[in-house]
Design a protein around this motif. Structure first.
Motif, PDB file in Angstrom:
ATOM      1  N   THR A  32      -6.440  -2.879  -5.095  1.00  0.00           N
ATOM      2  CA  THR A  32      -5.661  -2.133  -4.104  1.00  0.00           C
ATOM      3  C   THR A  32      -6.432  -0.865  -3.729  1.00  0.00           C
ATOM      4  O   THR A  32      -7.192  -0.321  -4.542  1.00  0.00           O
ATOM      5  CB  THR A  32      -4.268  -1.739  -4.642  1.00  0.00           C
ATOM      6  OG1 THR A  32      -4.432  -0.952  -5.807  1.00  0.00           O
ATOM      7  CG2 THR A  32      -3.438  -2.972  -4.966  1.00  0.00           C
ATOM      8  N   SER A  33      -6.229  -0.404  -2.524  1.00  0.00           N
ATOM      9  CA  SER A  33      -6.948   0.784  -2.063  1.00  0.00           C
ATOM     10  C   SER A  33      -6.425   2.043  -2.747  1.00  0.00           C
ATOM     11  O   SER A  33      -5.257   2.115  -3.126  1.00  0.00           O
ATOM     12  CB  SER A  33      -6.847   0.907  -0.543  1.00  0.00           C
ATOM     13  OG  SER A  33      -5.510   0.995  -0.138  1.00  0.00           O
ATOM     14  N   TYR A  34      -7.324   3.009  -2.889  1.00  0.00           N
ATOM     15  CA  TYR A  34      -6.988   4.287  -3.525  1.00  0.00           C
ATOM     16  C   TYR A  34      -7.951   5.352  -2.999  1.00  0.00           C
ATOM     17  O   TYR A  34      -9.051   5.031  -2.571  1.00  0.00           O
ATOM     18  CB  TYR A  34      -7.110   4.184  -5.056  1.00  0.00           C
ATOM     19  CG  TYR A  34      -8.534   3.963  -5.513  1.00  0.00           C
ATOM     20  CD1 TYR A  34      -9.342   5.032  -5.890  1.00  0.00           C
ATOM     21  CD2 TYR A  34      -9.088   2.681  -5.543  1.00  0.00           C
ATOM     22  CE1 TYR A  34     -10.655   4.840  -6.277  1.00  0.00           C
ATOM     23  CE2 TYR A  34     -10.401   2.478  -5.935  1.00  0.00           C
ATOM     24  CZ  TYR A  34     -11.173   3.558  -6.301  1.00  0.00           C
ATOM     25  OH  TYR A  34     -12.476   3.362  -6.687  1.00  0.00           O
ATOM     26  N   TRP A  41     -10.896   6.685   1.031  1.00  0.00           N
ATOM     27  CA  TRP A  41     -10.177   5.463   0.673  1.00  0.00           C
ATOM     28  C   TRP A  41     -11.174   4.394   0.257  1.00  0.00           C
ATOM     29  O   TRP A  41     -12.149   4.127   0.942  1.00  0.00           O
ATOM     30  CB  TRP A  41      -9.264   4.993   1.806  1.00  0.00           C
ATOM     31  CG  TRP A  41      -8.040   5.845   1.847  1.00  0.00           C
ATOM     32  CD1 TRP A  41      -7.821   6.926   2.659  1.00  0.00           C
ATOM     33  CD2 TRP A  41      -6.910   5.733   0.997  1.00  0.00           C
ATOM     34  NE1 TRP A  41      -6.609   7.496   2.347  1.00  0.00           N
ATOM     35  CE2 TRP A  41      -6.021   6.781   1.335  1.00  0.00           C
ATOM     36  CE3 TRP A  41      -6.546   4.860  -0.027  1.00  0.00           C
ATOM     37  CZ2 TRP A  41      -4.809   6.965   0.691  1.00  0.00           C
ATOM     38  CZ3 TRP A  41      -5.324   5.049  -0.669  1.00  0.00           C
ATOM     39  CH2 TRP A  41      -4.472   6.098  -0.305  1.00  0.00           C
ATOM     40  N   PRO A  53      -5.125   3.066   3.383  1.00  0.00           N
ATOM     41  CA  PRO A  53      -4.054   3.056   2.379  1.00  0.00           C
ATOM     42  C   PRO A  53      -3.260   1.749   2.436  1.00  0.00           C
ATOM     43  O   PRO A  53      -3.036   1.191   3.509  1.00  0.00           O
ATOM     44  CB  PRO A  53      -3.168   4.238   2.790  1.00  0.00           C
ATOM     45  CG  PRO A  53      -4.061   5.138   3.580  1.00  0.00           C
ATOM     46  CD  PRO A  53      -5.040   4.235   4.271  1.00  0.00           C
ATOM     47  N   GLY A  54      -2.871   1.248   1.263  1.00  0.00           N
ATOM     48  CA  GLY A  54      -2.008   0.076   1.165  1.00  0.00           C
ATOM     49  C   GLY A  54      -2.707  -1.269   1.243  1.00  0.00           C
ATOM     50  O   GLY A  54      -2.054  -2.310   1.186  1.00  0.00           O
ATOM     51  N   LYS A  56      -4.793  -4.584   0.065  1.00  0.00           N
ATOM     52  CA  LYS A  56      -4.883  -5.365  -1.170  1.00  0.00           C
ATOM     53  C   LYS A  56      -5.924  -6.463  -0.983  1.00  0.00           C
ATOM     54  O   LYS A  56      -6.095  -6.991   0.113  1.00  0.00           O
ATOM     55  CB  LYS A  56      -3.540  -5.999  -1.506  1.00  0.00           C
ATOM     56  CG  LYS A  56      -2.441  -4.989  -1.804  1.00  0.00           C
ATOM     57  CD  LYS A  56      -1.138  -5.704  -2.139  1.00  0.00           C
ATOM     58  CE  LYS A  56       0.048  -4.798  -2.258  1.00  0.00           C
ATOM     59  NZ  LYS A  56      -0.021  -3.717  -3.155  1.00  0.00           N
TER      60      LYS A  56
END
Length: 159
Positions: A32-34, A41, A53-54, A56
């Motif tokens: 998942t992005s972070y 990101w 963001p968000g 997968k």
């Protein structure tokens, strides 16, 4: 896109295998992005291109992204900015690609490690890679450790 000669393909495969050993442990895998240490990101094995963001991913998608990016966006550009890249020791190539994956092609091509490599000073080039140990303007122990691992591999290829 230029076709990669067969001889170079073998080197790319060898380098890619080394990259797996160099890039993956230091970047880690995130499905998942972070936001990374400086707020960029990130997902998969340190992938930042197009990451929002968000997002997968599956492990297979991350593996494919890494191999594709290493080949197309790091290996090929480095062969353009460092004459004779393919003729340098495979260990040096792997270390150079790992550093470049971390700092970007523009910074790598302008760096002292690239200049030393262009001048045929491979040992000096290996040591110059260790200068890239900062993020957000401060020394980061993880980058110090990563550069040490890259240096160790890089020097194995020096006669």
């Amino acid at each position: 896109m230029a076709k990669v000669p067969k001889k170079a393909v073998a080197a790319v495969v060898a380098v890619a295998l080394s990259i797996g050993a160099l890039v993956k442990p230091w970047e880690g895998l995130s499905l998942t992005s972070y936001p990374d240490i400086v707020g960029v990101w990130t997902a998969c094995y340190g992938e930042t291109l197009g990451i929002r963001p968000g997002m997968k991913f599956t492990k297979a998608e991350c593996e494919d992204k890494l191999l594709t990016r290493v080949t197309n966006d790091y290996y090929r550009p480095l062969t353009q900015c460092i004459a004779g890249f393919d003729g340098k020791p495979v260990e040096w190539q792997a270390a150079a690609i790992s550093v470049t994956y971390n700092i970007g092609v523009g910074a790598a091509c302008k760096s002292s490690f690239a200049r030393f490599a262009r001048d045929g000073k491979i040992k000096e080039s290996c040591h110059a890679m260790t200068a890239f140990n900062r993020a957000g303007g401060r020394v980061v122990q993880g980058l110090v450790n990563r550069r040490a691992a890259e240096l160790k591999l890089c020097l194995k290829g020096v006669a």
